[in-house]
Write a protein that holds these residues in place. Structure first.
Motif, PDB file in Angstrom:
ATOM      1  N   ALA A 467       3.342  12.010  -5.465  1.00 38.79           N
ATOM      2  CA  ALA A 467       4.182  11.146  -4.630  1.00 38.79           C
ATOM      3  C   ALA A 467       3.603   9.738  -4.498  1.00 38.79           C
ATOM      4  CB  ALA A 467       4.361  11.778  -3.250  1.00 38.79           C
ATOM      5  N   ASP A 468       2.272   9.603  -4.645  1.00 43.61           N
ATOM      6  CA  ASP A 468       1.620   8.309  -4.480  1.00 43.61           C
ATOM      7  C   ASP A 468       1.276   7.637  -5.802  1.00 43.61           C
ATOM      8  OD1 ASP A 468       1.632   8.632  -1.681  1.00 43.61           O
ATOM      9  OD2 ASP A 468      -0.165   9.877  -1.796  1.00 43.61           O
ATOM     10  N   ALA A 469       1.444   8.339  -6.918  1.00 43.47           N
ATOM     11  CA  ALA A 469       1.082   7.780  -8.217  1.00 43.47           C
ATOM     12  C   ALA A 469       2.124   6.772  -8.686  1.00 43.47           C
ATOM     13  CB  ALA A 469       0.939   8.898  -9.247  1.00 43.47           C
ATOM     14  N   ARG A 470       1.659   5.686  -9.317  1.00 40.14           N
ATOM     15  CA  ARG A 470       2.588   4.713  -9.887  1.00 40.14           C
ATOM     16  C   ARG A 470       3.112   5.196 -11.232  1.00 40.14           C
ATOM     17  NH1 ARG A 470       0.032  -1.159  -9.838  1.00 40.14           N
ATOM     18  NH2 ARG A 470       1.982  -1.490 -10.989  1.00 40.14           N
ATOM     19  N   VAL A 471       2.247   5.873 -11.975  1.00 38.96           N
ATOM     20  CA  VAL A 471       2.630   6.382 -13.297  1.00 38.96           C
ATOM     21  C   VAL A 471       2.126   7.815 -13.438  1.00 38.96           C
ATOM     22  CG1 VAL A 471       2.375   6.136 -15.800  1.00 38.96           C
ATOM     23  CG2 VAL A 471       2.580   4.099 -14.366  1.00 38.96           C
ATOM     24  N   ILE A 472       2.975   8.694 -13.949  1.00 33.23           N
ATOM     25  CA  ILE A 472       2.570  10.049 -14.306  1.00 33.23           C
ATOM     26  C   ILE A 472       2.628  10.150 -15.821  1.00 33.23           C
ATOM     27  CG2 ILE A 472       3.160  12.504 -14.185  1.00 33.23           C
ATOM     28  CD1 ILE A 472       4.221  12.053 -11.408  1.00 33.23           C
ATOM     29  N   ALA A 473       1.484  10.411 -16.438  1.00 30.25           N
ATOM     30  CA  ALA A 473       1.390  10.500 -17.889  1.00 30.25           C
ATOM     31  C   ALA A 473       1.332  11.969 -18.296  1.00 30.25           C
ATOM     32  CB  ALA A 473       0.150   9.765 -18.388  1.00 30.25           C
ATOM     33  N   LEU A 495      10.793   6.927  -7.718  1.00 29.81           N
ATOM     34  CA  LEU A 495      10.172   5.610  -7.881  1.00 29.81           C
ATOM     35  C   LEU A 495       8.977   5.644  -8.817  1.00 29.81           C
ATOM     36  CD1 LEU A 495      10.338   4.289  -4.197  1.00 29.81           C
ATOM     37  CD2 LEU A 495      11.958   3.928  -6.073  1.00 29.81           C
ATOM     38  N   THR A 496       8.531   6.825  -9.195  1.00 28.72           N
ATOM     39  CA  THR A 496       7.366   6.965 -10.071  1.00 28.72           C
ATOM     40  C   THR A 496       7.793   6.898 -11.535  1.00 28.72           C
ATOM     41  OG1 THR A 496       6.290   8.396  -8.442  1.00 28.72           O
ATOM     42  CG2 THR A 496       5.409   8.421 -10.682  1.00 28.72           C
ATOM     43  N   GLU A 497       7.075   6.094 -12.313  1.00 30.83           N
ATOM     44  CA  GLU A 497       7.372   6.008 -13.740  1.00 30.83           C
ATOM     45  C   GLU A 497       6.750   7.197 -14.459  1.00 30.83           C
ATOM     46  OE1 GLU A 497       7.213   2.288 -15.861  1.00 30.83           O
ATOM     47  OE2 GLU A 497       6.869   1.214 -13.989  1.00 30.83           O
ATOM     48  N   VAL A 498       7.463   7.699 -15.461  1.00 27.94           N
ATOM     49  CA  VAL A 498       6.999   8.869 -16.202  1.00 27.94           C
ATOM     50  C   VAL A 498       6.826   8.500 -17.667  1.00 27.94           C
ATOM     51  CG1 VAL A 498       7.400  11.288 -16.741  1.00 27.94           C
ATOM     52  CG2 VAL A 498       8.324  10.326 -14.637  1.00 27.94           C
ATOM     53  N   TYR A 499       5.589   8.636 -18.163  1.00 23.74           N
ATOM     54  CA  TYR A 499       5.283   8.416 -19.569  1.00 23.74           C
ATOM     55  C   TYR A 499       4.986   9.787 -20.175  1.00 23.74           C
ATOM     56  CZ  TYR A 499       4.854   3.342 -18.965  1.00 23.74           C
ATOM     57  OH  TYR A 499       5.113   2.025 -18.711  1.00 23.74           O
ATOM     58  N   ALA A 500       5.521  10.042 -21.354  1.00 28.72           N
ATOM     59  CA  ALA A 500       5.386  11.384 -21.914  1.00 28.72           C
ATOM     60  C   ALA A 500       5.010  11.346 -23.386  1.00 28.72           C
ATOM     61  CB  ALA A 500       6.684  12.181 -21.739  1.00 28.72           C
ATOM     62  N   ARG A 501       4.143  12.255 -23.749  1.00 29.74           N
ATOM     63  CA  ARG A 501       3.818  12.510 -25.149  1.00 29.74           C
ATOM     64  C   ARG A 501       4.939  13.361 -25.744  1.00 29.74           C
ATOM     65  NH1 ARG A 501      -1.008  16.824 -26.494  1.00 29.74           N
ATOM     66  NH2 ARG A 501      -0.764  16.961 -28.756  1.00 29.74           N
ATOM     67  N   ALA A 502       5.446  12.940 -26.893  1.00 29.15           N
ATOM     68  CA  ALA A 502       6.532  13.675 -27.543  1.00 29.15           C
ATOM     69  C   ALA A 502       6.031  14.321 -28.826  1.00 29.15           C
ATOM     70  CB  ALA A 502       7.705  12.753 -27.842  1.00 29.15           C
ATOM     71  N   TYR A 503       6.607  15.462 -29.137  1.00 29.53           N
ATOM     72  CA  TYR A 503       6.184  16.197 -30.329  1.00 29.53           C
ATOM     73  C   TYR A 503       6.913  15.688 -31.575  1.00 29.53           C
ATOM     74  CZ  TYR A 503       5.508  20.043 -33.607  1.00 29.53           C
ATOM     75  OH  TYR A 503       5.199  20.786 -34.724  1.00 29.53           O
TER      76      TYR A 503
END
Length: 614
Positions: A467-473, A495-503
């Motif tokens: 909830a407090d993170a700016r980015v979740i990787a 409101l949190t940005e989500v960056y994801a590794r894709a296969y």
């Protein structure tokens, strides 16, 4: 009207008061909320203080809790999850239920029950208490341990198996047999199949567009009303067709398991499910025959302990046969020994259809309730004994009290390690979680603090500071879990940005549909860098090689956009497009070029000026 309201409120206050008093006490002493509801029901029911005597009405209302429970179970049964756990769910879970049902049913038959009565008793008591087992695992923090995962798979199969069991019981009843002889069997079957087809088609083509329209209104209460309408409507349809209400709710849940509204629906249903399920257990407690228990207390206690022992040994043997260690098999056997919630559904249903008489049904329900009472006590005591024989366990960081940071990294494999190294080099406050115990151990040896936790669980994300993170990787290699995490984060922490590794490309499209802010295929950029080095080795200069790589990257991005709109085969023309080269003469000149001297150049310039002024 005033009299009706006045008579209703005392009953409501009575139930709420009993639950508020009993449940916290039982949870505080470690016996769980279910036992609190059961004992509260006994206390206010005919066998206790007789404060409430109309148990039938309350039980019918409480059964809606079972309906909502099966809907939530259906929501969790995504095809990808079933495929990943198929061996444990269908192999281990199916074998466990068959073995326990045969052993317990055989004992019941030897005690004088009919074949059908012994069968329904064996199945009912062979099922395990999902709520109790999951509570114990959560309290121990071992839901992700090997035996915890396999136990969960067994419970999942049991919950799934209840649906066909509920549908099959009427087929063996005397009433259904008579109906078939009268020529209505085919009509009944057609109605059942038609009802299922209606639910499947509606779920496939209508539900998602409907919820999309409702969501656009931004009225939360309408979404909640629609969720309840969906569950209760499909339940009522199945009941009208001659099947169980639970089957309809389960089908509705499965059809929405892949929906983008799944987490929202689960959150809307959860408060009603918990409260009505508690009401169901209170009605079960009220329905326990106190005189029967008092008259046969010694036999019931002996049978309850004997049932727990027989079931523990049977479950442990099945787990051992399917490859679990001896210690894990014993833990699972003890954990799954109490009878389950659905025993209080199947046993009364068996009595309704004549498989059990009233006394046998009352005795079986009392026996099931006692196993649920003894189950947590046996689990707590046996765990202390088992730990003496267990090998030294790895200490896992599970306390998230100091887990805070601008970035939350989920997964500490090869990809996640590099991402974490970049963030820490930049002095970014970072929290890292992973569910691989061995990886956590390796990280600790190199001075990295990694928390144990499954990032695909919302409660773990909350505890880890999402909830407090700016980015979740998201750096995990499980494609289905990565998409699930994106969906949960976007639903719960918008409101949190989500960056994801894709296969791969298809995974990219799934992540984009889920709402990911940034994605990176795990091999794409490394392959481009590799290709650039190859070009330079073949004589292409640095600037041109960079332009070629930028062109490939740009065409790939355009193809992703096209595939979002037109499917995986869209934009195929962008794959092998050649980069435009610098313009060159179409034909080689026949004459050879001659270098002009200075006088010739001056004469040509003067002639050009005369022509322009001419």
């Amino acid at each position: 009207m005033e009299h009706a309201n006045t008579s209703f409120l005392p009953s409501l206050l009575l139930f709420l008061g009993a639950a508020v008093i009993a449940v916290p006490i039982f949870k505080r002493i470690g016996l769980g909320a279910i036992l609190g509801y059961l004992i509260a029901g006994v206390a206010i029911g005919p066998s206790g203080f007789a404060l409430f005597t109309d148990t039938g009405t309350i039980q019918h209302i409480g059964e809606i809790g079972i309906v909502l429970l099966l809907f939530v179970i259906g929501l969790e049964l995504q095809l990808s999850r079933l495929l990943a756990m198929r061996k444990d769910i269908f192999g281990l879970g199916g074998l466990q239920l068959v073995v326990c049902a045969l052993v317990i049913g055989g004992i019941a038959y030897s005690l004088g029950l009919s074949i059908l009565g012994a069968a329904i008793t064996g199945i009912s008591l062979g099922l395990s208490a999902t709520a109790i087992a999951l509570q114990v695992l959560n309290e121990r923090g071992e839901l992700q341990a090997p035996y915890g995962q396999r136990s969960f798979a067994v419970l999942l199969f049991q919950d799934m198996s209840v649906v066909p069991i509920l549908a099959l019981i009427p087929l063996f009843s005397v009433e259904m047999a008579h109906a078939s002889h009268e020529g209505n069997g085919l009509l009944n079957a057609a109605i059942m199949i038609g009802s299922i087809a209606v639910v499947v088609l509606a779920g496939r083509y209508l539900l998602n567009p409907l919820f999309r329209i409702l969501a656009s209104t931004e009225a939360g209460e309408v979404m909640t009303a629609a969720a309840l309408l969906l569950v209760l409507g499909t339940a009522l349809l199945m009941q009208w067709a001659g099947m169980s209400m639970a089957l309809g709710a389960f089908l509705a849940g499965v059809l929405l398991a892949e929906s983008q509204f799944r987490h929202e629906l689960e959150a809307d249903i959860e408060p009603f499910r918990g409260l009505l399920l508690g009401l169901f257990f209170m009605s079960v407690g009220m329905d326990i025959n106190g005189r029967l228990v008092l008259d046969n207390w010694l036999a019931l206690i002996a049978l309850a302990l004997g049932l727990a022992l027989v079931k523990s040994v049977s479950v442990a043997a099945v787990f051992r046969l399917m490859g679990s260690s001896r210690l894990d098999a014993l833990r699972s056997g003890i954990l799954l020994s109490p009878a389950g919630e659905f025993a209080f559904v199947l046993i009364p249903l068996g009595a309704v259809y004549g498989f059990l008489n009233a006394e046998q049904a009352a005795f079986a329900k009392a026996l099931a309730a006692l196993t649920m009472l003894f189950g947590p006590l046996i689990a707590a005591g046996s765990e202390r004994l088992l730990k003496r024989f267990a090998p030294p366990a790895l200490t896992i960081e599970e306390d998230y009290s100091d887990a805070h940071g601008k970035a939350l990294v989920i997964g500490f494999g090869r990809f996640g390690q590099v991402v974490s190294q970049v963030l820490r080099t930049a002095a970014i406050e970072t929290t890292i979680i992973d569910k691989d115990v061995e990886m956590i151990d390796v990280a600790s040896r190199f001075g990295s603090k990694v928390y144990f936790g499954d990032g695909a669980r919302l409660d773990v994300l909350r505890a880890a500071g999402a909830a407090d993170a700016r980015v979740i990787a998201i750096a995990i290699d499980n494609r289905a879990d990565a998409v699930k995490i994106v969906e949960m984060v976007k639903a719960e922490f918008p409101l949190t940005e989500v960056y994801a590794r894709a296969y791969d490309r298809q995974h990219v499209l799934a992540l984009l549909t889920a709402g990911v802010d940034y994605h990176m295929r795990e091999t794409f950029e490394s392959a481009l860098a590799f290709g650039r080095s190859t070009l330079e080795a073949l004589g292409v200069d640095n600037m041109e090689a960079e332009e070629i790589i930028d062109d490939v990257r740009d065409r790939d991005a355009k193809r992703i956009v096209a595939q979002q709109q037109g499917g995986i085969y869209a934009g195929i023309d962008l794959v092998n497009s050649k980069r435009l080269l610098k313009p060159e003469p179409l034909e080689r000149p026949d004459t050879k070029g001659v270098t002009l001297n200075r006088d010739a150049i001056n004469a040509a310039e003067e002639a050009k000026e005369d022509e322009e002024t001419g």
